[in-house]
Design a protein around this motif. Structure first.
Motif, PDB file in Angstrom:
ATOM      1  N   LEU A 272     -59.043  44.885  60.410  1.00  0.00           N
ATOM      2  CA  LEU A 272     -58.932  43.974  61.545  1.00  0.00           C
ATOM      3  C   LEU A 272     -60.144  44.081  62.458  1.00  0.00           C
ATOM      4  N   THR A 273     -60.489  45.284  62.884  1.00  0.00           N
ATOM      5  CA  THR A 273     -61.592  45.426  63.838  1.00  0.00           C
ATOM      6  C   THR A 273     -62.924  45.033  63.220  1.00  0.00           C
ATOM      7  N   ASP A 274     -63.083  45.236  61.909  1.00  0.00           N
ATOM      8  CA  ASP A 274     -64.327  44.834  61.252  1.00  0.00           C
ATOM      9  C   ASP A 274     -64.470  43.324  61.180  1.00  0.00           C
ATOM     10  N   SER A 275     -63.372  42.587  61.343  1.00  0.00           N
ATOM     11  CA  SER A 275     -63.454  41.128  61.337  1.00  0.00           C
ATOM     12  C   SER A 275     -63.964  40.584  62.663  1.00  0.00           C
ATOM     13  N   TYR A 276     -64.136  41.471  63.643  1.00  0.00           N
ATOM     14  CA  TYR A 276     -64.765  41.146  64.926  1.00  0.00           C
ATOM     15  C   TYR A 276     -66.076  41.914  65.011  1.00  0.00           C
ATOM     16  N   ASP A 277     -66.995  41.452  65.775  1.00  0.00           N
ATOM     17  CA  ASP A 277     -68.319  42.066  65.823  1.00  0.00           C
ATOM     18  C   ASP A 277     -68.342  43.254  66.784  1.00  0.00           C
ATOM     19  N   GLY A 278     -68.834  44.391  66.312  1.00  0.00           N
ATOM     20  CA  GLY A 278     -69.125  45.522  67.176  1.00  0.00           C
ATOM     21  C   GLY A 278     -67.929  46.192  67.806  1.00  0.00           C
ATOM     22  N   ARG A 279     -66.794  46.233  67.128  1.00  0.00           N
ATOM     23  CA  ARG A 279     -65.621  46.884  67.690  1.00  0.00           C
ATOM     24  C   ARG A 279     -65.569  48.346  67.278  1.00  0.00           C
ATOM     25  N   PHE A 280     -64.849  49.146  68.086  1.00  0.00           N
ATOM     26  CA  PHE A 280     -64.854  50.601  67.943  1.00  0.00           C
ATOM     27  C   PHE A 280     -63.418  51.116  67.945  1.00  0.00           C
ATOM     28  N   THR A 281     -63.150  52.110  67.095  1.00  0.00           N
ATOM     29  CA  THR A 281     -61.830  52.727  67.057  1.00  0.00           C
ATOM     30  C   THR A 281     -61.970  54.239  67.108  1.00  0.00           C
ATOM     31  N   VAL A 282     -61.130  54.879  67.926  1.00  0.00           N
ATOM     32  CA  VAL A 282     -61.145  56.336  68.028  1.00  0.00           C
ATOM     33  C   VAL A 282     -59.706  56.825  68.070  1.00  0.00           C
ATOM     34  N   ALA A 283     -59.429  57.859  67.289  1.00  0.00           N
ATOM     35  CA  ALA A 283     -58.086  58.423  67.218  1.00  0.00           C
ATOM     36  C   ALA A 283     -57.963  59.627  68.137  1.00  0.00           C
ATOM     37  N   GLU A 284     -56.821  59.706  68.809  1.00  0.00           N
ATOM     38  CA  GLU A 284     -56.429  60.953  69.456  1.00  0.00           C
ATOM     39  C   GLU A 284     -55.606  61.742  68.444  1.00  0.00           C
ATOM     40  N   VAL A 285     -56.035  62.974  68.158  1.00  0.00           N
ATOM     41  CA  VAL A 285     -55.357  63.786  67.151  1.00  0.00           C
ATOM     42  C   VAL A 285     -55.161  65.192  67.713  1.00  0.00           C
ATOM     43  N   GLY A 286     -53.918  65.514  68.041  1.00  0.00           N
ATOM     44  CA  GLY A 286     -53.610  66.855  68.497  1.00  0.00           C
ATOM     45  C   GLY A 286     -52.835  67.610  67.433  1.00  0.00           C
ATOM     46  N   GLY A 287     -52.618  68.895  67.673  1.00  0.00           N
ATOM     47  CA  GLY A 287     -51.783  69.667  66.774  1.00  0.00           C
ATOM     48  C   GLY A 287     -52.541  70.722  65.997  1.00  0.00           C
ATOM     49  N   ASP A 288     -51.785  71.495  65.242  1.00  0.00           N
ATOM     50  CA  ASP A 288     -52.341  72.646  64.534  1.00  0.00           C
ATOM     51  C   ASP A 288     -53.243  72.259  63.375  1.00  0.00           C
ATOM     52  N   HIS A 289     -53.123  71.035  62.894  1.00  0.00           N
ATOM     53  CA  HIS A 289     -53.920  70.602  61.746  1.00  0.00           C
ATOM     54  C   HIS A 289     -54.901  69.483  62.136  1.00  0.00           C
ATOM     55  N   ALA A 290     -55.248  69.447  63.404  1.00  0.00           N
ATOM     56  CA  ALA A 290     -56.108  68.366  63.904  1.00  0.00           C
ATOM     57  C   ALA A 290     -57.458  68.345  63.206  1.00  0.00           C
ATOM     58  N   ASP A 291     -58.009  69.505  62.896  1.00  0.00           N
ATOM     59  CA  ASP A 291     -59.312  69.566  62.237  1.00  0.00           C
ATOM     60  C   ASP A 291     -59.296  68.740  60.952  1.00  0.00           C
ATOM     61  N   ARG A 292     -58.339  69.020  60.090  1.00  0.00           N
ATOM     62  CA  ARG A 292     -58.242  68.289  58.826  1.00  0.00           C
ATOM     63  C   ARG A 292     -57.928  66.818  59.040  1.00  0.00           C
ATOM     64  N   GLU A 293     -56.994  66.536  59.946  1.00  0.00           N
ATOM     65  CA  GLU A 293     -56.547  65.156  60.140  1.00  0.00           C
ATOM     66  C   GLU A 293     -57.650  64.277  60.714  1.00  0.00           C
ATOM     67  N   MET A 294     -58.430  64.793  61.659  1.00  0.00           N
ATOM     68  CA  MET A 294     -59.522  64.005  62.217  1.00  0.00           C
ATOM     69  C   MET A 294     -60.518  63.613  61.132  1.00  0.00           C
ATOM     70  N   LYS A 295     -60.806  64.532  60.236  1.00  0.00           N
ATOM     71  CA  LYS A 295     -61.727  64.231  59.144  1.00  0.00           C
ATOM     72  C   LYS A 295     -61.127  63.176  58.214  1.00  0.00           C
ATOM     73  N   GLU A 296     -59.839  63.320  57.902  1.00  0.00           N
ATOM     74  CA  GLU A 296     -59.188  62.363  57.004  1.00  0.00           C
ATOM     75  C   GLU A 296     -59.124  60.972  57.635  1.00  0.00           C
ATOM     76  N   PHE A 297     -58.873  60.901  58.923  1.00  0.00           N
ATOM     77  CA  PHE A 297     -58.693  59.616  59.588  1.00  0.00           C
ATOM     78  C   PHE A 297     -60.004  58.855  59.776  1.00  0.00           C
ATOM     79  N   THR A 298     -61.146  59.547  59.599  1.00  0.00           N
ATOM     80  CA  THR A 298     -62.440  58.912  59.873  1.00  0.00           C
ATOM     81  C   THR A 298     -63.381  58.916  58.671  1.00  0.00           C
ATOM     82  N   ALA A 299     -62.946  59.418  57.537  1.00  0.00           N
ATOM     83  CA  ALA A 299     -63.825  59.526  56.372  1.00  0.00           C
ATOM     84  C   ALA A 299     -64.170  58.156  55.810  1.00  0.00           C
TER      85      ALA A 299
END
Length: 557
Positions: A272-299
């Motif tokens: 969806l966001t790529d169908s618009y020009d120059g849009r940005f997405t950022v996830a809030e990721v808390g918790g004990d496994h945030a390190d892994r999840e942040m990488k998975e959500f942005t790979a």
């Protein structure tokens, strides 16, 4: 010169091409200023901040030199969690104004060169949302499967042992359906069944509504809660030796959040966001496994652009080891997402109060801001950080945050980070409102009001503008790599370097985060371009809370 631990420099043509492409992305390396609307500025004097109040003070934000604003929720809501319990994704709550007020804010922001990023709360809604009212009415209703419902165990107890972030079971019994519904937060925040394609369609439509209104991106709140284990298995206990104030923290939360199916939903958001020009997405990721999840959500190129966690937000002390942990979390590899960092926000006590440890709070605030600007990734500046505000004292009888009330007095809570911004030192309620605000103004904040700091050229506000400007002037800070550097015990040292050639900019960042002075001399040829809490008279003595930035000779020179 000190030994460099890792050598990332490369003149490879592919790397140069990657760097060139990244420089065209406005959000990469950007500085976003977080506005918590309830507490920024009250234009209609009802004690609560609003959209028009934000618009009236956008000049202040723009004067800082930031790239844009991130607005915490302003959607229609019963405000039991102060906007993070949405009852209508496509309307403005009357306490904040209306859609015309949002459009005016957006128009003014763009005229000032500011991007506008808004929250999207896609893991849960308010229990007053029309979808939930219909869902709880019958197991056969139109929205029956839009939330997470489950039968009781044979003994009548909840379907699993999952705990709510705000205390107690993550399940509430509803007699109308004769089932439990799930809520990871308040019982008034029922969990959406984001596994359901119809729910995803509705959330995508809500996001499209705001994209069509011109927003430049989204922060996705608590997105790792969006989809859970469908078999409702119990979470195992976690034994990590940490002090706990909430039942939620006793479990290893491997089943009630972070299900692999979340990735498919993120793919849809990115489409969806790529169908618009120059849009940005950022996830809030808390918790004990945030390190892994942040990488998975942005790979890769089909998920979110960036993510941030609570590495700094929940840290009791600012130590050099934290910077090393953050760097190792994002090792700057091919196909990796882009990190975002923040030291303070609406969900954590202000960094000055967590980290100053009895040292001068003004000096600490300025040193910490320089450190934040020197990190690799995007940075979020929480409203009031440019003023050096400490955590406000809010007496128990004035607390409104459910988490703060439940855990009082064991934690500082969130209310103290959400009190009104002081605009005018001599005005009632520091110029935020003519009536008593929803949270009290801390008397300590009066001397730190915007008008008082504008009049003082040595104020934190003026220093903040200068420090933020560094990221605009130095491409190594905005887009470059980061290398930790060996130095004397007690100093944090790292290089930031521009990619793509031997003549790229190289900067050396030096911070004394400790309580004792350290003797240190810069390497030959280093040119100092910023100094916080240091003067020429100090020479080689770096007092506690010193922050220095040097331009280093390049290989070409």
């Amino acid at each position: 010169m000190q030994e460099r631990l890792v050598n990332h420099h490369s003149t490879d043509l592919v790397e140069i091409s990657r760097t060139t492409a990244k420089t065209r992305e406005w959000w990469r390396g950007a500085i976003l200023y977080q506005v918590y609307p309830r507490s920024f500025a009250d234009s209609n004097n009802d004690g609560v901040g609003d959209l028009k109040g934000i618009t009236d003070h956008l000049d202040h934000i723009a004067s800082l030199g930031v790239d844009g604003v991130w607005l915490s929720p302003f959607f229609k809501s019963p405000m039991k969690d102060f906007g993070y319990d949405v009852s209508d994704y496509c309307d403005v709550d009357p306490i904040f104004g209306n859609l015309a007020d949002f459009d005016a804010l957006s128009t003014r922001a763009k005229a000032l060169g500011l991007k506008v990023v808004i929250d999207q709360v896609f893991s849960h809604t308010s229990d007053e949302h029309d979808w939930f009212l219909d869902s709880r009415s019958s197991r056969n209703s139109r929205h029956a499967d839009w939330y997470v419902w489950a039968d009781a165990k044979p003994d009548g107890s909840p379907p699993s042992n999952w705990q709510s972030v705000f205390g107690g079971p993550a399940w509430t019994w509803d007699a109308r359906r004769g089932q439990y519904y799930m809520h990871n937060f308040l019982s008034s925040q029922p969990q959406l069944n984001v596994r359901n394609p119809e729910v995803q369609d509705a959330l995508i439509a809500a996001a499209r509504f705001w994209l069509d209104r011109g927003v430049d991106g989204f922060r996705l709140d608590a997105i790792n809660f969006a989809i859970h284990d469908p078999s409702l298995r119990d979470n195992p206990p976690i034994n990590d030796g940490r002090k706990r104030t909430r039942p939620f923290d006793f479990q290893d939360k491997i089943y009630n959040q972070s299900h692999p199916e979340i990735i498919g939903f993120l793919n849809r958001i990115r489409d969806l966001t790529d169908s618009y020009d120059g849009r940005f997405t950022v996830a809030e990721v808390g918790g004990d496994h945030a390190d892994r999840e942040m990488k998975e959500f942005t790979a890769g190129d089909d998920r979110l652009h960036s993510a941030y966690g609570f590495l700094y937000l929940y840290a009791d002390a600012l130590k050099a080891e934290l910077i090393g942990i953050g760097d190792s979390m994002w090792p700057d590899q091919q196909g990796e997402g882009w990190p975002s960092w923040t030291f303070s926000n609406h969900d954590a006590p202000r960094a000055v109060s967590r980290w100053a440890e009895g040292r001068d709070e003004k000096a600490f605030a300025e040193m910490a801001l320089l450190l934040l600007m020197c990190l690799r990734g995007n940075v979020f500046v929480y409203q009031g950080e440019e003023l050096g505000l400490p955590q406000a004292h809010v007496p128990f009888e004035r607390l409104v945050d459910p988490e703060a009330i439940a855990n009082w007095p064991q934690t500082l809570g969130r209310d103290g980070a959400r009190t009104p911004i002081p605009w005018v030192a001599s005005a009632p309620n520091a110029g935020f409102s003519t009536v008593e605000p929803w949270l009290p103004v801390d008397p300590r904040h009066l001397a730190m009001a915007v008008d008082a700091q504008e009049a003082d050229p040595k104020s934190t506000l003026h220093v903040a503008r200068r420090i933020i400007g560094l990221r605009k002037r130095h491409p190594a800070l905005r887009l470059g790599g980061l290398e930790l550097v060996d130095g004397p015990q007690g100093l944090l040292m790292f290089e930031r370097f521009e990619r793509g050639g031997a003549d790229g900019e190289r900067l050396l960042c030096v911070f004394n985060l400790g309580h004792e002075a350290v003797e240190w001399t810069p390497p030959a040829g280093a040119r100092r371009i910023e100094a916080i809490n240091w003067t020429e008279a100090d020479g080689a003595r770096l007092a506690p809370l010193t922050g220095l930035l040097f331009a280093l000779p390049t290989e070409a020179t």
